[in-house]
Design an enzyme around this catalytic site. Structure first.
Site, PDB file in Angstrom:
ATOM      1  N   GLN A  12       0.829  -1.219   0.000  1.00 30.87           N
ATOM      2  CA  GLN A  12       0.000   0.000   0.000  1.00 30.87           C
ATOM      3  C   GLN A  12       0.862   1.267   0.000  1.00 30.87           C
ATOM      4  OE1 GLN A  12      -3.846  -0.166   2.300  1.00 30.87           O
ATOM      5  NE2 GLN A  12      -2.569  -1.304   3.713  1.00 30.87           N
ATOM      6  N   TYR A  63       6.024  -7.777   6.971  1.00 27.47           N
ATOM      7  CA  TYR A  63       5.055  -8.873   7.111  1.00 27.47           C
ATOM      8  C   TYR A  63       3.884  -8.263   7.862  1.00 27.47           C
ATOM      9  CZ  TYR A  63       3.240 -13.532   8.242  1.00 27.47           C
ATOM     10  OH  TYR A  63       2.449 -14.656   8.355  1.00 27.47           O
ATOM     11  N   TYR A 127       2.938  -9.926  15.665  1.00 28.50           N
ATOM     12  CA  TYR A 127       3.273  -8.871  14.698  1.00 28.50           C
ATOM     13  C   TYR A 127       3.904  -7.673  15.421  1.00 28.50           C
ATOM     14  CZ  TYR A 127       2.294  -4.805  11.692  1.00 28.50           C
ATOM     15  OH  TYR A 127       2.378  -3.620  10.978  1.00 28.50           O
TER      16      TYR A 127
HETATM   17  N1  LIG Z   1      -1.401  -1.869   7.036  1.00 26.10           N
HETATM   18  C1  LIG Z   1      -1.555  -1.323   8.249  1.00 26.10           C
HETATM   19  O1  LIG Z   1      -2.702  -1.163   8.744  1.00 26.10           O
HETATM   20  C2  LIG Z   1      -0.368  -0.852   9.028  1.00 26.10           C
HETATM   21  C3  LIG Z   1      -0.574  -0.338  10.321  1.00 26.10           C
HETATM   22  C4  LIG Z   1       0.531   0.103  11.044  1.00 26.10           C
HETATM   23  C5  LIG Z   1       1.806   0.045  10.499  1.00 26.10           C
HETATM   24  N2  LIG Z   1       1.978  -0.480   9.227  1.00 26.10           N
HETATM   25  C6  LIG Z   1       3.339  -0.549   8.695  1.00 26.10           C
HETATM   26  O2  LIG Z   1       3.400   0.304   7.567  1.00 26.10           O
HETATM   27  C7  LIG Z   1       4.327  -0.239   6.614  1.00 26.10           C
HETATM   28  C8  LIG Z   1       3.675  -0.319   5.251  1.00 26.10           C
HETATM   29  O3  LIG Z   1       2.541  -1.171   5.363  1.00 26.10           O
HETATM   30  P1  LIG Z   1       1.603  -1.509   4.130  1.00 26.10           P
HETATM   31  O4  LIG Z   1       0.213  -1.410   4.621  1.00 26.10           O
HETATM   32  O5  LIG Z   1       2.042  -0.763   2.914  1.00 26.10           O
HETATM   33  O6  LIG Z   1       1.975  -3.062   3.982  1.00 26.10           O
HETATM   34  P2  LIG Z   1       1.666  -4.032   2.768  1.00 26.10           P
HETATM   35  O7  LIG Z   1       0.639  -3.444   1.881  1.00 26.10           O
HETATM   36  O8  LIG Z   1       1.451  -5.383   3.359  1.00 26.10           O
HETATM   37  O9  LIG Z   1       3.049  -4.025   1.979  1.00 26.10           O
HETATM   38  C9  LIG Z   1       4.185  -4.671   2.445  1.00 26.10           C
HETATM   39  C10 LIG Z   1       4.972  -5.101   1.238  1.00 26.10           C
HETATM   40  O10 LIG Z   1       6.172  -5.742   1.698  1.00 26.10           O
HETATM   41  C11 LIG Z   1       6.371  -6.863   0.854  1.00 26.10           C
HETATM   42  N3  LIG Z   1       7.257  -7.843   1.482  1.00 26.10           N
HETATM   43  C12 LIG Z   1       6.937  -8.839   2.356  1.00 26.10           C
HETATM   44  N4  LIG Z   1       8.041  -9.557   2.648  1.00 26.10           N
HETATM   45  C13 LIG Z   1       9.065  -9.003   1.950  1.00 26.10           C
HETATM   46  C14 LIG Z   1      10.428  -9.311   1.808  1.00 26.10           C
HETATM   47  N5  LIG Z   1      10.982 -10.354   2.456  1.00 26.10           N
HETATM   48  N6  LIG Z   1      11.200  -8.535   1.010  1.00 26.10           N
HETATM   49  C15 LIG Z   1      10.659  -7.497   0.335  1.00 26.10           C
HETATM   50  N7  LIG Z   1       9.353  -7.172   0.389  1.00 26.10           N
HETATM   51  C16 LIG Z   1       8.569  -7.911   1.197  1.00 26.10           C
HETATM   52  C17 LIG Z   1       4.994  -7.421   0.608  1.00 26.10           C
HETATM   53  O11 LIG Z   1       4.990  -8.292  -0.490  1.00 26.10           O
HETATM   54  P3  LIG Z   1       3.951  -9.533  -0.493  1.00 26.10           P
HETATM   55  O12 LIG Z   1       2.598  -8.917  -0.363  1.00 26.10           O
HETATM   56  O13 LIG Z   1       4.224 -10.162  -1.816  1.00 26.10           O
HETATM   57  O14 LIG Z   1       4.306 -10.393   0.677  1.00 26.10           O
HETATM   58  C18 LIG Z   1       4.220  -6.121   0.362  1.00 26.10           C
HETATM   59  O15 LIG Z   1       4.299  -5.743  -0.995  1.00 26.10           O
HETATM   60  C19 LIG Z   1       4.796  -1.570   7.193  1.00 26.10           C
HETATM   61  O16 LIG Z   1       6.004  -1.385   7.865  1.00 26.10           O
HETATM   62  C20 LIG Z   1       3.719  -1.925   8.198  1.00 26.10           C
HETATM   63  O17 LIG Z   1       4.208  -2.742   9.239  1.00 26.10           O
HETATM   64  C21 LIG Z   1       0.920  -0.907   8.496  1.00 26.10           C
END
Ligand SMILES: NC(=O)c1ccc[n+]([C@@H]2O[C@H](COP(=O)([O-])OP(=O)(O)OC[C@H]3O[C@@H](n4cnc5c(N)ncnc54)[C@H](OP(=O)(O)O)[C@@H]3O)[C@@H](O)[C@H]2O)c1
Length: 285
Positions: A12, A63, A127
């Site tokens: 995202q 993750y 997580y």
């Molecule tokens: N989403 C939320 O509500 C939320 C809330 C608080 C904090 N955050 C933090 O905000 C950040 C961005 O989150 P987001 O929502 O954009 O997450 P996201 O949509 O799940 O994107 C994470 C990306 O990382 C990739 N990924 C997973 N394992 C990997 C690896 N070994 N090497 C390289 N890429 C890898 C995933 O690929 P695959 O999909 O192919 O596995 C996915 O494209 C993260 O640090 C998350 O912890 C998110």
């Protein structure tokens, strides 16, 4: 021209940075997804930094399957903790500024006032624990120019998230129950992406600087769902339910509002109110 490495580029946040990239012609972006740069593979990471010149790292890879992490601890730790170390170690010789994203889930969620950046951490699920270990890797590195941004309840027109789930259920069902005793702040990933990109020219500090970034305002998941249905004009009644009526493998915080005082002062731009940003995102869906 600065070269900005964006890992996890198909998630995202990575996708929103990609969307905004044209507005920053003075930055040269290198977008890599898991296939191009698996950050959990030490050798792959080391080889990457030998081949490419990078001036700033934005680590959007994570993750993020919160419930799955409870039974998949090894993989969650590999990506959220050990891989952060891989990136720091590989880039440390060149002292590359590093922007890392973390979560409200590092806190215990039992509070009643917004969590300050230096409040004690006590994650309640796997997580959150692995994300805290990733944070610790930053603090223990002893490097300068590290930016840690905690965010919460992230959604976007890209990827899967609560907003898209509500739109699907809103079209399929006459009524749904949504938790009203968990309170936090939604974050439109585009607003977070803009904050990150605006911050890049100003990264110049010792050690790690922590910021909290979410949209302004506070709501429950019930309020959030109701707003989605209302804005989209969906004829689906949203009923409030307590957490115990929606059991999940991972325990969720009851209160996860993040204190953004430092962020407001640093950013000097208005952080959008959550419902205004939700309207903007819903125009795209
Ligand atoms: N989403 C939320 O509500 C939320 C809330 C608080 C904090 N955050 C933090 O905000 C950040 C961005 O989150 P987001 O929502 O954009 O997450 P996201 O949509 O799940 O994107 C994470 C990306 O990382 C990739 N990924 C997973 N394992 C990997 C690896 N070994 N090497 C390289 N890429 C890898 C995933 O690929 P695959 O999909 O192919 O596995 C996915 O494209 C993260 O640090 C998350 O912890 C998110």
């Amino acid at each position: 021209m600065l070269s900005i490495l964006v890992t996890g580029a198909k998630g995202q946040l990575g996708s929103e940075i990609f969307f905004l990239a044209d507005q920053y012609p003075f930055l040269n972006f290198i977008f890599v997804d898991k296939n191009l740069l698996d950050i959990s593979d030490r050798q792959v990471v080391d080889d990457f930094f030998k081949e490419y010149e990078v001036d700033v790292i934005i680590n959007c890879a994570a993750y993020t399957a919160v419930d799955k992490a409870e039974s998949d601890q090894v993989m969650a730790k590999k990506v959220n903790h050990l891989a952060v170390k891989n990136l720091i170690d590989a880039s440390s010789k060149q002292k590359i500024p590093f922007i890392h994203i973390s979560t409200d889930y590092v806190f215990d969620g039992k509070g009643f006032k917004p969590y300050a950046t230096d409040d004690p951490k006590d994650p309640q699920n796997v997580y959150g624990k692995t994300k805290m270990q990733g944070e610790d890797a930053l603090f223990q590195s002893g490097l300068d120019n590290l930016m840690l941004i905690r965010t919460s309840w992230v959604y976007s027109s890209f990827g899967n998230n609560f907003v898209k789930t509500m739109l699907r259920l809103g079209a399929e069902r006459e009524s749904i129950g949504v938790i009203d005793d968990q309170v936090g702040s939604p974050t439109y990933a585009r607003d977070l992406a803009r904050f990150i990109l605006e911050s890049i020219p100003r990264i110049n500090w010792e050690g790690v600087k922590t910021f909290h970034f979410t949209n302004e305002g506070v709501c429950s998941w019930f309020d959030f769902a109701k707003a989605i249905m209302d804005i989209k004009g969906l004829n689906c009644k949203v009923n409030p339910i307590p957490t115990e009526n929606y059991p999940t493998p991972a325990k969720r915080p009851h209160y996860s509002v993040l204190d953004k005082r430092d962020t407001r002062e640093f950013y000097r731009q208005e952080i959008p109110y959550w419902r205004d940003s939700l309207e903007k995102c819903l125009e795209l869906l």
